[in-house]
Design an enzyme around this catalytic site. Structure first.
Site, PDB file in Angstrom:
ATOM      1  NE  ARG A 221      -2.924   0.278   3.447  1.00 23.28           N
ATOM      2  CZ  ARG A 221      -4.193   0.600   3.623  1.00 23.28           C
ATOM      3  NH1 ARG A 221      -5.136  -0.202   3.234  1.00 23.28           N
ATOM      4  NH2 ARG A 221      -4.530   1.731   4.225  1.00 23.28           N
TER       5      ARG A 221
ATOM      6  NE  ARG B 161       5.278   9.304  -4.226  1.00 21.45           N
ATOM      7  CZ  ARG B 161       4.611   9.673  -3.140  1.00 21.45           C
ATOM      8  NH1 ARG B 161       5.232  10.306  -2.156  1.00 21.45           N
ATOM      9  NH2 ARG B 161       3.324   9.445  -3.053  1.00 21.45           N
TER      10      ARG B 161
ATOM     11  NE  ARG C 263      -3.261  -6.386  15.807  1.00 21.35           N
ATOM     12  CZ  ARG C 263      -2.810  -6.768  16.999  1.00 21.35           C
ATOM     13  NH1 ARG C 263      -3.145  -7.939  17.506  1.00 21.35           N
ATOM     14  NH2 ARG C 263      -2.013  -5.963  17.681  1.00 21.35           N
TER      15      ARG C 263
ATOM     16  NE  ARG D  57      -2.211   5.344  13.094  1.00 18.13           N
ATOM     17  CZ  ARG D  57      -2.685   4.979  11.910  1.00 18.13           C
ATOM     18  NH1 ARG D  57      -2.080   5.359  10.794  1.00 18.13           N
ATOM     19  NH2 ARG D  57      -3.771   4.246  11.817  1.00 18.13           N
TER      20      ARG D  57
ATOM     21  CD  GLU E  90      -4.341   4.500  15.569  1.00 18.64           C
ATOM     22  OE1 GLU E  90      -4.563   5.683  15.232  1.00 18.64           O
ATOM     23  OE2 GLU E  90      -4.153   3.594  14.747  1.00 18.64           O
TER      24      GLU E  90
ATOM     25  CE1 TYR F 180      -6.071  -1.589   6.550  1.00 22.31           C
ATOM     26  CE2 TYR F 180      -4.385  -2.838   5.414  1.00 22.31           C
ATOM     27  CZ  TYR F 180      -4.741  -1.839   6.280  1.00 22.31           C
ATOM     28  OH  TYR F 180      -3.761  -1.096   6.861  1.00 22.31           O
TER      29      TYR F 180
ATOM     30  CG  ASP G 165      -7.919   3.200   2.488  1.00 26.20           C
ATOM     31  OD1 ASP G 165      -7.885   3.043   3.720  1.00 26.20           O
ATOM     32  OD2 ASP G 165      -6.897   3.241   1.773  1.00 26.20           O
TER      33      ASP G 165
HETATM   34  P1  FAD Z   1     -17.982   1.141   9.872  1.00 26.61           P
HETATM   35  O1  FAD Z   1     -17.525   2.544   9.884  1.00 26.61           O
HETATM   36  O2  FAD Z   1     -17.288   0.142  10.726  1.00 26.61           O
HETATM   37  O3  FAD Z   1     -19.549   1.144  10.259  1.00 26.61           O
HETATM   38  C1  FAD Z   1     -20.233  -0.010  10.642  1.00 26.61           C
HETATM   39  C2  FAD Z   1     -21.235   0.381  11.711  1.00 26.61           C
HETATM   40  O4  FAD Z   1     -22.074  -0.741  12.006  1.00 26.61           O
HETATM   41  C3  FAD Z   1     -20.573   0.770  13.034  1.00 26.61           C
HETATM   42  O5  FAD Z   1     -21.009   2.049  13.427  1.00 26.61           O
HETATM   43  C4  FAD Z   1     -21.036  -0.316  14.010  1.00 26.61           C
HETATM   44  O6  FAD Z   1     -21.211   0.177  15.324  1.00 26.61           O
HETATM   45  C5  FAD Z   1     -22.348  -0.754  13.375  1.00 26.61           C
HETATM   46  N1  FAD Z   1     -22.756  -2.111  13.738  1.00 26.61           N
HETATM   47  C6  FAD Z   1     -22.006  -3.240  13.682  1.00 26.61           C
HETATM   48  N2  FAD Z   1     -22.724  -4.301  14.091  1.00 26.61           N
HETATM   49  C7  FAD Z   1     -23.964  -3.833  14.409  1.00 26.61           C
HETATM   50  C8  FAD Z   1     -25.157  -4.445  14.896  1.00 26.61           C
HETATM   51  N3  FAD Z   1     -25.201  -5.762  15.175  1.00 26.61           N
HETATM   52  N4  FAD Z   1     -26.242  -3.671  15.105  1.00 26.61           N
HETATM   53  C9  FAD Z   1     -26.205  -2.327  14.858  1.00 26.61           C
HETATM   54  N5  FAD Z   1     -25.093  -1.689  14.404  1.00 26.61           N
HETATM   55  C10 FAD Z   1     -24.004  -2.445  14.175  1.00 26.61           C
HETATM   56  N6  FAD Z   1      -9.933   5.027   5.332  1.00 26.61           N
HETATM   57  C11 FAD Z   1      -9.445   5.998   4.529  1.00 26.61           C
HETATM   58  O7  FAD Z   1      -9.905   6.157   3.383  1.00 26.61           O
HETATM   59  N7  FAD Z   1      -8.458   6.851   4.952  1.00 26.61           N
HETATM   60  C12 FAD Z   1      -7.923   6.751   6.199  1.00 26.61           C
HETATM   61  O8  FAD Z   1      -7.037   7.538   6.548  1.00 26.61           O
HETATM   62  C13 FAD Z   1      -8.411   5.725   7.053  1.00 26.61           C
HETATM   63  N8  FAD Z   1      -7.894   5.576   8.286  1.00 26.61           N
HETATM   64  C14 FAD Z   1      -8.399   4.614   9.115  1.00 26.61           C
HETATM   65  C15 FAD Z   1      -7.868   4.513  10.405  1.00 26.61           C
HETATM   66  C16 FAD Z   1      -8.359   3.571  11.275  1.00 26.61           C
HETATM   67  C17 FAD Z   1      -7.790   3.460  12.651  1.00 26.61           C
HETATM   68  C18 FAD Z   1      -9.406   2.681  10.856  1.00 26.61           C
HETATM   69  C19 FAD Z   1      -9.957   1.644  11.787  1.00 26.61           C
HETATM   70  C20 FAD Z   1      -9.930   2.782   9.572  1.00 26.61           C
HETATM   71  C21 FAD Z   1      -9.425   3.738   8.683  1.00 26.61           C
HETATM   72  N9  FAD Z   1      -9.946   3.900   7.407  1.00 26.61           N
HETATM   73  C22 FAD Z   1      -9.450   4.871   6.578  1.00 26.61           C
HETATM   74  C23 FAD Z   1     -11.038   3.024   6.903  1.00 26.61           C
HETATM   75  C24 FAD Z   1     -12.441   3.615   7.124  1.00 26.61           C
HETATM   76  O9  FAD Z   1     -12.669   3.820   8.497  1.00 26.61           O
HETATM   77  C25 FAD Z   1     -13.478   2.637   6.569  1.00 26.61           C
HETATM   78  O10 FAD Z   1     -13.236   2.391   5.203  1.00 26.61           O
HETATM   79  C26 FAD Z   1     -14.944   3.087   6.707  1.00 26.61           C
HETATM   80  O11 FAD Z   1     -15.195   3.826   7.855  1.00 26.61           O
HETATM   81  C27 FAD Z   1     -15.808   1.847   6.701  1.00 26.61           C
HETATM   82  O12 FAD Z   1     -17.179   2.180   6.671  1.00 26.61           O
HETATM   83  P2  FAD Z   1     -18.259   1.040   6.934  1.00 26.61           P
HETATM   84  O13 FAD Z   1     -19.594   1.683   6.835  1.00 26.61           O
HETATM   85  O14 FAD Z   1     -17.963  -0.125   6.072  1.00 26.61           O
HETATM   86  O15 FAD Z   1     -17.981   0.505   8.411  1.00 26.61           O
HETATM   87  N1  UDP Z   2       4.020   0.761   7.957  1.00 26.39           N
HETATM   88  C1  UDP Z   2       5.250   0.705   8.564  1.00 26.39           C
HETATM   89  N2  UDP Z   2       5.784   1.839   9.117  1.00 26.39           N
HETATM   90  C2  UDP Z   2       5.144   3.020   9.084  1.00 26.39           C
HETATM   91  C3  UDP Z   2       3.883   3.074   8.439  1.00 26.39           C
HETATM   92  C4  UDP Z   2       3.337   1.930   7.902  1.00 26.39           C
HETATM   93  O1  UDP Z   2       5.857  -0.344   8.633  1.00 26.39           O
HETATM   94  O2  UDP Z   2       5.670   4.014   9.610  1.00 26.39           O
HETATM   95  C5  UDP Z   2       3.458  -0.495   7.395  1.00 26.39           C
HETATM   96  C6  UDP Z   2       2.602  -1.261   8.404  1.00 26.39           C
HETATM   97  O3  UDP Z   2       2.787  -2.638   8.164  1.00 26.39           O
HETATM   98  C7  UDP Z   2       1.200  -0.861   8.024  1.00 26.39           C
HETATM   99  C8  UDP Z   2       1.323  -0.790   6.505  1.00 26.39           C
HETATM  100  O4  UDP Z   2       2.638  -0.239   6.283  1.00 26.39           O
HETATM  101  O5  UDP Z   2       0.244  -1.808   8.441  1.00 26.39           O
HETATM  102  C9  UDP Z   2       0.287   0.060   5.825  1.00 26.39           C
HETATM  103  O6  UDP Z   2       0.348   1.351   6.364  1.00 26.39           O
HETATM  104  P1  UDP Z   2      -0.893   2.312   6.349  1.00 26.39           P
HETATM  105  O7  UDP Z   2      -0.491   3.611   6.923  1.00 26.39           O
HETATM  106  O8  UDP Z   2      -1.478   2.272   4.983  1.00 26.39           O
HETATM  107  O9  UDP Z   2      -1.866   1.538   7.335  1.00 26.39           O
HETATM  108  P2  UDP Z   2      -3.226   1.959   8.023  1.00 26.39           P
HETATM  109  O10 UDP Z   2      -2.842   2.276   9.413  1.00 26.39           O
HETATM  110  O11 UDP Z   2      -3.830   3.098   7.289  1.00 26.39           O
HETATM  111  O12 UDP Z   2      -4.029   0.729   7.924  1.00 26.39           O
END
Ligand code: FAD
Ligand code: UDP
Length: 366
Positions: A172, A176, A249, A280, A300, A348, A350
């Protein structure tokens, strides 16, 4: 008797928000149920000290899909935020993703050909196709960067050795030979002005949402309320883990308000040493170029998921994919229920991929 809806949307996250928006336009009725006390799923923001706090970790919207970008920009304006995280390792900082700024600092060199020569020498230890994350990382950037910036971070994040993780996780990240600290290669990037709740509110509009409502407390009763169900919770939980548990996780977030205007000078700083327990620190105001007198930071901490915790990341290794395929077969036999989103599809994803996936479903359904 309860009203009958066209769709019952389980979960008020981004996937169902997009579906609700398009369904409304198509004249369909939806009821959303959400077990948390807010809408937005993992992109929800909480306002603290006038700062939009990304309650479930840093979220940066990025995409190369113009249709997705135009769609979200039709609902909310995005700012010009570009993600350029810093990696902190034993008292030194390095730019991410791995680029000439990183290589210059690591090896005291200045030219792309010098960096390439070092990487080539170090990557020679890997013969043939990389079999796991460790081999993939070394073959991308060499052993120095793997040891200092990847190994510790990845093993904390995923709770296992880099040799036991699939190679694709690290693919991912861009590598560069230019001085470019943009973490993403995508054409479009930004943060919604006013935070993600503005986007979520625009998507749901006046769709009826019931918070604190868990579908699994009464699956038959809820199913009876609509012609179809769109389920965005974990697919294995829906089936009461009857084939076994998929792996996830989880994360623990520790948030503090600090009485100072700036803590770390950047939105995201990764701590890549294994010994530091968090992966982080996010300083939320920097996502929106905030000038508030105080600041809010979040550490985190990765955690192994056990039942009852929030399942943030699917662990898409071979073993889990096999089990997921078995759940998928069960899911396909549920005539009234469609599984979508990061947990429903065990991917996984985004945010842009979630929007794309919701678009595909809308095309089939509406
Ligand atoms: P979710 O947001 O998980 O929504 C599902 C909802 O269903 C939740 O609110 C949950 O409470 C509810 N639910 C589950 N089971 C039940 C039940 N039985 N009854 C009622 N409600 C229920 N994406 C990016 O593009 N850029 C980023 O920088 C990025 N950073 C991230 C960082 C972290 C730490 C995480 C965890 C994710 C990140 N993502 C990022 C991914 C992004 O969060 C997801 O792609 C997106 O929010 C998923 O949307 P969703 O609707 O599929 O799921
Ligand atoms: N990663 C790493 N060092 C860093 C940042 C990322 O080794 O400083 C690795 C790590 O395995 C991570 C993966 O690159 O799970 C993808 O990173 P990204 O930031 O896309 O993960 P996210 O936290 O958004 O899932």
């Amino acid at each position: 008797m309860s009203q009958k809806y066209d769709y019952l949307l389980v979960g008020a996250g981004l996937f169902n928000a997009v579906f609700a928006y398009k369904a409304r336009k198509a004249g369909k009725t939806c009821l959303v149920i959400e077990k948390r006390n807010h809408r937005g799923g993992n992109i929800y923001c909480e306002t603290v000290e006038d700062i939009h706090v990304h309650k479930y970790g840093a979220h940066i919207f990025h995409t190369s899909n113009k249709e997705v970008w135009d769609f979200v920009n039709g609902l909310v304006e995005f700012n010009r935020f570009t993600n350029s995280p810093i990696a902190y390792y034993q008292g030194s900082v390095y730019n991410l993703p791995f680029n000439m700024n990183t290589f210059a600092k690591m090896w005291d060199i200045t030219k792309p050909e010098e960096a390439l020569a070092i990487i080539n020498e170090q990557r020679a230890v890997i013969q043939g196709e990389p079999k796991n994350l460790e081999e993939q990382a070394i073959s991308l950037v060499g052993t120095d960067i793997y040891t200092k910036l990847i190994k510790g971070y990845t093993e904390k994040q995923w709770g296992r050795d880099c040799t036991e993780l699939p190679a694709f996780i690290i693919k991912r990240l861009p590598v560069r030979l230019t001085y470019d600290n943009n973490y993403f290669n995508d054409r479009y990037q930004g943060i919604p002005i006013g935070g993600y709740n503005v986007l979520i509110d625009a998507l749901f509009g006046d769709t009826e949402i019931r918070l604190h409502t868990d579908f699994l407390s009464d699956p038959e009763g809820f199913q009876a309320m609509a012609d179809k169900v769109i389920y965005t919770g974990p697919v294995d939980e829906y089936f009461q883990y009857q084939l076994g548990k998929l792996e996830y996780r989880s994360l623990r977030f520790e948030t503090e308000v600090l009485d100072q205007p700036d803590f770390q000078g950047n939105a995201v700083v990764n701590y890549t040493e294994r010994e530091v327990p968090y992966t982080r620190i996010i300083e939320h105001k920097h996502f929106e170029f905030g000038t508030q007198p105080k600041t809010v930071i979040t550490k985190e901490y990765p955690e192994t998921w056990v039942e009852g915790m929030e399942p943030y990341y699917p662990v898409n290794n071979e073993q889990n994919q096999k089990l997921y395929q078995q759940y998928r077969a069960l899911a396909d036999r549920e005539p009234k229920v469609i599984f979508g989103g990061r947990l429903g599809e065990y991917k996984y994803y985004d945010m842009d991929k979630v929007v794309e996936s919701a678009f595909r479903l809308c095309e089939q359904e509406l």
